[in-house]
Design an enzyme around this catalytic site. Structure first.
Site, PDB file in Angstrom:
ATOM      1  N   ARG A  32       0.835  -1.203   0.000  1.00  0.00           N
ATOM      2  CA  ARG A  32       0.000   0.000   0.000  1.00  0.00           C
ATOM      3  C   ARG A  32       0.869   1.251   0.000  1.00  0.00           C
ATOM      4  NH1 ARG A  32      -2.795   3.996   2.985  1.00  0.00           N
ATOM      5  NH2 ARG A  32      -4.989   4.190   2.370  1.00  0.00           N
ATOM      6  N   CYS A  33       1.970   1.208   0.769  1.00  0.00           N
ATOM      7  CA  CYS A  33       2.861   2.372   0.857  1.00  0.00           C
ATOM      8  C   CYS A  33       3.437   2.757  -0.504  1.00  0.00           C
ATOM      9  CB  CYS A  33       4.014   2.077   1.811  1.00  0.00           C
ATOM     10  SG  CYS A  33       3.550   1.905   3.545  1.00  0.00           S
ATOM     11  N   MET A  34       3.604   1.788  -1.391  1.00  0.00           N
ATOM     12  CA  MET A  34       4.287   2.049  -2.664  1.00  0.00           C
ATOM     13  C   MET A  34       3.345   2.496  -3.773  1.00  0.00           C
ATOM     14  SD  MET A  34       7.143  -0.976  -2.830  1.00  0.00           S
ATOM     15  CE  MET A  34       6.097  -2.341  -2.320  1.00  0.00           C
TER      16      MET A  34
END
Length: 404
Positions: free
Chosen positions: A393-395
């Site tokens: 999700r962070c990427m």
């Protein structure tokens, strides 16, 4: 594409990513802390893993994957924009007067690389032998690199009401937010579609907020983490903007402990379907305070909101906002495996559709638990990607999802 999203799990239509580049090779055991990185990854393997990730998104959803570098180059053909970004990037070294010299000696594509991967004194000297770098040593950075740039979730956030352009807490990451904002305000594919809700027009030095702390709970509710990277004042201002726009009815401020493994709200939980949430139990239990903002009135163009401190757990809030809520703990609640897999962002999977997620292959116990809940889990290699301590999700920065 209207650059608004009303869920975290609607089928993905478009997403922004950044393929790691030379900025990763700038990391050393001696500067990694200064550059806000946890380790020194192997770039080629990191790129291979990232390519698997982006190709999997395309093949499994048909979504358009925008690459930051390509968008940035397109915008930088405007020399005025390029000059401003280069000048801003040189402020830390105190050598803003070198901006024109850099633009004369490097192509637009090279300048895009400089803005993401940095520039050292000796590198510029090869093209500018008479360079006067003051007191800087030959291997010092004139422009510092942005190794965290492949975590595209943080520099901005999309909500049901519009875009939050992040004001990054750490000075070393603020340039990431500046690049994203410049792209979306000037790229022909996006500039007519944006509806910024934060910061307000002309606001100088806005309080910090980062995209990883913003989660869309429902059509009418947004949760924002009050974390080590997102300030209470920013949440208040974003809540006013969201509530004034009218789509969102409730904004929850979730107070997180100031711990590295709870850096953003999306390390605590992610939403995978209209009634399914993946959580890290220790973090959920550590949330001791949640507040709710609602609209009081709009009078003479002034927005007044009310804040209520809730005497209930975050889980109770989620149960109220998400009907028939099912909660799955990382590693299915096994405390040893859960702690281990949370270090590699077990709760930070990327939903590409209802009950369809992309997860790190190393989080085997969490992935097994997800499959047992009927979730389709697509795995990506993670030996190098996970060294930055950020998950799938962070990427990713979703730009368009199917409405639910």
């Amino acid at each position: 594409m209207n650059l608004r999203i009303n869920s975290e799990y609607g089928t993905l239509k478009a997403v922004l990513m950044h393929r790691p580049g030379r900025e990763i090779d700038r990391l050393t055991p001696y500067n990694k802390d200064f550059l806000l990185f946890e380790d020194v990854p192997y770039l080629e393997a990191l790129q291979q893993e990232h390519d698997v990730f982006s190709n999997l998104i395309k093949s499994s959803t048909g979504a358009t994957v925008y690459q930051l570098r390509e968008l940035l180059i397109r915008v930088l053909y405007d020399r005025e924009i390029l000059l401003k970004l280069v000048k801003d990037s040189l402020k830390r070294s105190g050598l803003v007067h070198l901006a024109e010299e850099i633009l004369e000696r490097y192509s637009t594509a090279e300048c895009a690389a400089i803005l993401t991967s940095g520039l050292k004194v000796h590198e510029l000297r090869r093209k500018y032998p008479n360079l006067d770098a003051g007191e800087l040593l030959e291997y010092a950075f004139l422009i510092t690199p942005c190794p965290n740039l492949y975590f595209q979730r943080d520099p901005m956030a999309l909500t049901p009401s519009g875009i939050i352009f992040s004001s990054m807490k750490m000075e070393g990451r603020q340039r990431e937010a500046d690049l994203l904002r410049t792209i979306f305000e000037n790229h022909p594919d996006f500039k007519e579609l944006i509806h910024p809700i934060y910061p307000s027009n002309g606001q100088q030095n806005p309080p910090s907020i980062e995209g990883g702390d913003v989660i869309v709970l429902s059509h009418e509710a947004v949760a924002i983490g009050n974390s080590e990277r997102t300030d209470e004042k920013a949440i208040y201002q974003v809540a006013k903007a969201l509530l004034a726009e009218g789509t969102v009815k409730r904004v929850y401020e979730v107070h997180l402990p100031e711990k590295r493994n709870y850096m953003h709200l999306d390390t605590v939980f992610t939403i995978l379907d209209e009634n399914l949430v993946l959580t890290y139990p220790d973090a959920m239990n550590a949330v001791l305070k949640t507040s709710c903002y609602t609209l009081k009135e709009i009078q003479d163009d002034k927005v007044h909101i009310r804040r209520e401190v809730l005497k209930e757990s975050l889980l109770t809030v989620l149960e109220r906002e998400i009907s028939h809520l099912e909660v799955l703990a990382t590693a299915d609640g096994n405390p040893d495996y859960s702690m281990r897999e949370q270090w590699f962002d077990g709760a930070n999977v990327f939903a590409i559709g209802p009950r369809r997620v992309i997860s790190y292959n190393r989080n085997i116990h969490t992935n097994r638990a997800l499959r047992n809940m009927g979730v389709e889990v697509l795995e990506i290699p993670s030996s190098e990607l996970s060294r930055g301590l950020g998950g799938p999700r962070c990427m990713t920065m979703p730009l368009s999802r199917a409405r639910v």
